[in-house]
Design a protein around this motif. Structure first.
Motif, PDB file in Angstrom:
ATOM      1  N   GLU A  90       0.834  -1.206   0.000  1.00 36.66           N
ATOM      2  CA  GLU A  90       0.000   0.000   0.000  1.00 36.66           C
ATOM      3  C   GLU A  90       0.869   1.257   0.000  1.00 36.66           C
ATOM      4  O   GLU A  90       0.606   2.214  -0.735  1.00 36.66           O
ATOM      5  CB  GLU A  90      -0.928   0.007   1.212  1.00 36.66           C
ATOM      6  CG  GLU A  90      -1.862   1.201   1.236  1.00 36.66           C
ATOM      7  CD  GLU A  90      -2.800   1.173   2.430  1.00 36.66           C
ATOM      8  OE1 GLU A  90      -3.191   2.272   2.862  1.00 36.66           O
ATOM      9  OE2 GLU A  90      -3.139   0.091   2.909  1.00 36.66           O
ATOM     10  N   ALA A  91       1.926   1.255   0.800  1.00 34.70           N
ATOM     11  CA  ALA A  91       2.831   2.412   0.852  1.00 34.70           C
ATOM     12  C   ALA A  91       3.508   2.628  -0.495  1.00 34.70           C
ATOM     13  O   ALA A  91       3.627   3.765  -0.967  1.00 34.70           O
ATOM     14  CB  ALA A  91       3.875   2.215   1.958  1.00 34.70           C
TER      15      ALA A  91
ATOM     16  N   GLN B  96       1.019   4.166  -2.887  1.00 35.34           N
ATOM     17  CA  GLN B  96       0.831   5.594  -2.614  1.00 35.34           C
ATOM     18  C   GLN B  96       2.014   6.407  -3.138  1.00 35.34           C
ATOM     19  O   GLN B  96       1.839   7.466  -3.738  1.00 35.34           O
ATOM     20  CB  GLN B  96       0.648   5.832  -1.112  1.00 35.34           C
ATOM     21  CG  GLN B  96      -0.685   5.367  -0.590  1.00 35.34           C
ATOM     22  CD  GLN B  96      -0.790   5.529   0.924  1.00 35.34           C
ATOM     23  OE1 GLN B  96       0.170   5.881   1.604  1.00 35.34           O
ATOM     24  NE2 GLN B  96      -1.971   5.260   1.447  1.00 35.34           N
ATOM     25  N   GLN B  97       3.219   5.908  -2.913  1.00 33.40           N
ATOM     26  CA  GLN B  97       4.407   6.607  -3.394  1.00 33.40           C
ATOM     27  C   GLN B  97       4.444   6.634  -4.923  1.00 33.40           C
ATOM     28  O   GLN B  97       4.840   7.636  -5.530  1.00 33.40           O
ATOM     29  CB  GLN B  97       5.667   5.947  -2.836  1.00 33.40           C
ATOM     30  CG  GLN B  97       5.809   6.145  -1.347  1.00 33.40           C
ATOM     31  CD  GLN B  97       6.908   5.283  -0.744  1.00 33.40           C
ATOM     32  OE1 GLN B  97       7.571   4.531  -1.441  1.00 33.40           O
ATOM     33  NE2 GLN B  97       7.087   5.388   0.562  1.00 33.40           N
ATOM     34  N   ASP B  98       4.007   5.547  -5.537  1.00 29.56           N
ATOM     35  CA  ASP B  98       3.960   5.485  -6.997  1.00 29.56           C
ATOM     36  C   ASP B  98       2.977   6.521  -7.546  1.00 29.56           C
ATOM     37  O   ASP B  98       3.270   7.206  -8.525  1.00 29.56           O
ATOM     38  CB  ASP B  98       3.563   4.077  -7.453  1.00 29.56           C
ATOM     39  CG  ASP B  98       3.691   3.905  -8.944  1.00 29.56           C
ATOM     40  OD1 ASP B  98       4.757   4.235  -9.501  1.00 29.56           O
ATOM     41  OD2 ASP B  98       2.711   3.418  -9.559  1.00 29.56           O
ATOM     42  N   GLY B  99       1.824   6.666  -6.889  1.00 30.14           N
ATOM     43  CA  GLY B  99       0.850   7.679  -7.296  1.00 30.14           C
ATOM     44  C   GLY B  99       1.417   9.081  -7.163  1.00 30.14           C
ATOM     45  O   GLY B  99       1.247   9.925  -8.051  1.00 30.14           O
ATOM     46  N   TRP B 100       2.092   9.330  -6.042  1.00 28.11           N
ATOM     47  CA  TRP B 100       2.715  10.640  -5.822  1.00 28.11           C
ATOM     48  C   TRP B 100       3.751  10.913  -6.910  1.00 28.11           C
ATOM     49  O   TRP B 100       3.808  12.002  -7.483  1.00 28.11           O
ATOM     50  CB  TRP B 100       3.371  10.649  -4.443  1.00 28.11           C
ATOM     51  CG  TRP B 100       4.067  11.946  -4.119  1.00 28.11           C
ATOM     52  CD1 TRP B 100       3.521  13.043  -3.529  1.00 28.11           C
ATOM     53  CD2 TRP B 100       5.443  12.262  -4.364  1.00 28.11           C
ATOM     54  NE1 TRP B 100       4.474  14.031  -3.384  1.00 28.11           N
ATOM     55  CE2 TRP B 100       5.668  13.577  -3.898  1.00 28.11           C
ATOM     56  CE3 TRP B 100       6.508  11.577  -4.930  1.00 28.11           C
ATOM     57  CZ2 TRP B 100       6.902  14.210  -3.981  1.00 28.11           C
ATOM     58  CZ3 TRP B 100       7.743  12.211  -5.015  1.00 28.11           C
ATOM     59  CH2 TRP B 100       7.924  13.511  -4.543  1.00 28.11           C
TER      60      TRP B 100
END
Length: 128
Positions: free
Chosen positions: A96-97, A100-104
């Motif tokens: 999940e982390a 999220q980092q990939d989306g950012w």
């Protein structure tokens, strides 16, 4: 097992250290450790710690299970421990982390690309 038999943590730790030291000094593998020696070490530990004398409260089968690496891992019940359910939970949290980092990262790359294509205000998130 310390909780099950209401053995103070310090006493349980002292006993485990005594077993480990004896095994190391005598080149004994955990699966080969003599139960009788564990009983002796337990008695010595009680005396050293000033606790009332008593027999080792665990059976030989429980002692063997306590030294079995597979059982040790399976029976861990701590956050961040090696038990399969906890490892699965930690891997899901890590996935999940990373998502999220990939989306950012994708969002930042889009802003940079837009800015390089002609509108530097996109880097600041300012309206056009």
């Amino acid at each position: 097992m310390m909780r099950k038999y209401r053995l103070p943590f310090r006493a349980g730790h002292h006993f485990a250290a005594g077993v480990a030291d004896y095994a190391k000094d005598h080149n004994i593998r955990p699966t080969e450790f003599p139960y009788g020696e564990a009983r002796r070490i337990y008695g010595v530990m009680l005396g050293v710690m000033g606790l009332p004398p008593s027999e080792l409260p665990i059976t030989e089968a429980e002692f063997r299970a306590a030294l079995d690496p597979v059982m040790i891992v399976r029976d861990q019940a701590t956050a961040g421990g090696p038990q399969p359910a906890e490892v699965t939970r930690m891997l899901a949290a890590a996935d999940e982390a990373v998502a999220q980092q990939d989306g950012w990262l994708r969002e930042r790359r889009t802003r940079i690309s837009t800015a390089l294509d002609g509108d530097p205000r996109a880097l600041l998130g300012a309206p056009r």
